[in-house]
Design an enzyme around this catalytic site. Structure first.
Site, short mmCIF file in Angstrom:
data_model
loop_
_atom_site.label_atom_id
_atom_site.label_comp_id
_atom_site.label_asym_id
_atom_site.label_seq_id
_atom_site.Cartn_x
_atom_site.Cartn_y
_atom_site.Cartn_z
CG HIS A 1 4.57 -6.21 -1.17
ND1 HIS A 1 4.67 -4.90 -1.54
CD2 HIS A 1 3.30 -6.59 -1.47
CE1 HIS A 1 3.50 -4.51 -2.06
NE2 HIS A 1 2.67 -5.51 -2.04
CB SER B 1 -3.82 2.56 1.74
OG SER B 1 -3.95 2.02 0.46
N GLY C 1 2.31 2.41 -2.92
CA GLY C 1 2.39 2.96 -4.27
C GLY C 1 3.02 2.00 -5.27
CB THR C 2 3.24 -1.74 -5.28
OG1 THR C 2 3.13 -1.70 -3.88
CG2 THR C 2 4.25 -2.76 -5.74
CG PHE D 1 -5.85 8.41 -8.64
CD1 PHE D 1 -5.40 7.32 -7.93
CD2 PHE D 1 -7.18 8.77 -8.53
CE1 PHE D 1 -6.24 6.59 -7.11
CE2 PHE D 1 -8.04 8.05 -7.71
CZ PHE D 1 -7.58 6.96 -6.99
CE LYS E 1 -11.18 9.10 0.66
NZ LYS E 1 -11.14 9.77 1.98
N GLY E 2 -5.90 7.79 -3.68
CA GLY E 2 -4.63 8.23 -4.28
C GLY E 2 -4.14 9.57 -3.77
CB SER F 1 1.78 6.93 -14.49
OG SER F 1 2.49 8.16 -14.49
CG MET G 1 -2.62 4.40 -13.38
SD MET G 1 -1.45 4.39 -12.01
CE MET G 1 -1.74 2.79 -11.26
CE LYS H 1 -3.38 -1.05 -0.68
NZ LYS H 1 -3.69 -1.75 -1.97
CD1 TRP I 1 -1.35 -10.84 -13.53
CD2 TRP I 1 -2.70 -9.16 -12.92
NE1 TRP I 1 -2.58 -11.08 -14.07
CE2 TRP I 1 -3.43 -10.08 -13.70
CE3 TRP I 1 -3.34 -8.03 -12.41
CZ2 TRP I 1 -4.79 -9.89 -13.99
CZ3 TRP I 1 -4.69 -7.85 -12.69
CH2 TRP I 1 -5.40 -8.76 -13.48
P1 A3P Z 1 -5.15 4.70 -1.34
O1 A3P Z 1 -5.76 3.44 -0.82
O2 A3P Z 1 -4.73 5.63 -0.25
O3 A3P Z 1 -5.99 5.37 -2.38
P2 A3P Z 1 -0.13 -0.33 -3.67
O4 A3P Z 1 -0.09 -0.25 -5.14
O5 A3P Z 1 1.21 -0.44 -3.03
O6 A3P Z 1 -1.09 -1.39 -3.23
O7 A3P Z 1 -0.66 1.08 -3.12
C1 A3P Z 1 -2.01 1.41 -3.31
C2 A3P Z 1 -2.19 2.89 -3.04
O8 A3P Z 1 -1.57 3.64 -4.10
C3 A3P Z 1 -3.67 3.26 -3.04
O9 A3P Z 1 -3.80 4.31 -2.08
C4 A3P Z 1 -3.85 3.76 -4.47
O10 A3P Z 1 -4.98 4.58 -4.67
C5 A3P Z 1 -2.54 4.52 -4.66
N1 A3P Z 1 -2.25 4.80 -6.07
C6 A3P Z 1 -2.14 3.93 -7.08
N2 A3P Z 1 -1.91 4.58 -8.24
C7 A3P Z 1 -1.88 5.90 -7.95
C8 A3P Z 1 -1.69 7.10 -8.74
N3 A3P Z 1 -1.50 7.08 -10.04
N4 A3P Z 1 -1.71 8.28 -8.07
C9 A3P Z 1 -1.89 8.33 -6.74
N5 A3P Z 1 -2.09 7.24 -5.94
C10 A3P Z 1 -2.08 6.04 -6.56
#
Ligand code: A3P
Length: 287
Positions: A100, A130, A46-47, A221, A249-250, A219, A224, A44, A72
């Site tokens: 991870h 998150s 930003g992977t 939010f 929410k991002g 890329s 995506m 969580k 993936w």
């Molecule tokens: P939130 O749950 O706070 O919205 P991971 O990929 O490590 O599982 O992390 C997921 C988090 O990254 C989520 O946060 C997701 O919305 C956020 N995320 C993914 N892509 C994003 C983007 N382009 N901009 C901002 N946040 C992003």
């Protein structure tokens, strides 16, 4: 489906995606190549955002790969067994992986290689928010009865992949190596384009202005979230509810709305204890 964990050297992993055999193989026998690139995070942090950025950098900003192939498969998970594991094992060089894994489980062969790691970290309070929402939609983490329960598990390091504190402290041992790039979610939010340029420089990849703009645009939010190859709407049902908000929410700082004063104090207290004596400051230390 009830989520089951198994422990590998004291850390919980969800049985449906991971196996002791794979973890043992990765740590001891997996051969890292000098041109491998690893996208490493605590869950969580930003992977998948980094997956999108790296995919777009690889395709010089052309979004068609991201629009046709699920994330993936584009940058597969190193440690997942079975289903998604096949993608990791069938890549041709240069290979890109997401992971991870805490540093102590990472392939030993990495540490004598020239392979590169991009490690993305995020304010642990936002990770918590998150993770809680993710736990309500996915089967790879046990569904907590309450946010308080998840906070306890997070602080005790009993969530999958263990302690956030150990994860970041472990990986930060690598921070001065030239094959290691440390990025934060907050930095990406604040300066998306500048951070993409930093990543390109690290990878030795030269993109012109137009290609850079395309990487940033695709890329974002919104892009995506609207892309079925990036928003997990095509992910297997056993893993995540198709109608869920994987890209939730991002934003940075959502914890301010979601944590009570008592929960914030609880997290801050443990953060202080765990990070005591650790000689590195993070952007969220100022927040
Ligand atoms: P939130 O749950 O706070 O919205 P991971 O990929 O490590 O599982 O992390 C997921 C988090 O990254 C989520 O946060 C997701 O919305 C956020 N995320 C993914 N892509 C994003 C983007 N382009 N901009 C901002 N946040 C992003």
């Amino acid at each position: 489906m009830e989520t089951q964990y198994f422990q590998y050297k004291g850390i919980n992993f969800a049985s449906m995606l991971y196996s002791e055999e794979r973890l043992h193989f990765l740590e001891n026998d997996f051969q890292v190549r000098d041109d491998d690139v690893f996208n490493v995070t605590f869950p969580k942090s930003g992977t998948h955002w980094m997956v999108e950025i790296l995919s777009l950098i690889r395709s010089n900003g052309d979004p068609s790969w991201c629009q046709k192939v699920p994330n993936w498969e584009r940058i597969p998970w190193l440690e997942i067994s079975g289903y998604a594991g096949q993608f990791a094992d069938h890549q041709t060089s240069p290979r890109y992986f997401s992971s991870h894994l805490p540093i102590q489980f990472f392939p030993k062969s990495f540490f004598t290689s020239k392979a590169k790691i991009i490690y993305t970290a995020r304010n642990p309070k936002d990770v918590l928010v998150s993770l809680y929402n993710f736990a309500l939609m996915s089967t790879v983490i046990k569904t907590p009865h309450s946010f308080d329960e998840l906070i306890e598990d997070f602080l005790n390091g009993t969530v999958p992949f263990g302690s956030w504190f150990d994860h970041i402290k472990g990986w930060m041992q690598m921070k001065d190596r030239n094959n290691f790039l440390f990025i934060t979610f907050e930095e990406l939010k604040k300066d998306h384009r500048g951070t993409v340029m930093k990543i390109c420089k690290f990878l030795g990849k030269e993109l012109d202005e137009e290609a850079l703009d395309l990487v940033v645009e695709h890329s974002s939010f919104k892009m995506m979230k609207d892309n079925s190859m990036s928003n997990h709407s095509q992910a297997p049902e056993f893993f995540i509810d198709k109608n869920s908000n994987f890209l939730r929410k991002g934003i940075s700082g959502d914890w301010r709305k979601c944590l009570t004063e008592a929960q914030k104090e609880n997290v801050d207290k443990l953060y202080k204890e765990k990070m005591e004596g650790f000689n590195m400051k993070f952007v969220w230390d100022e927040l």
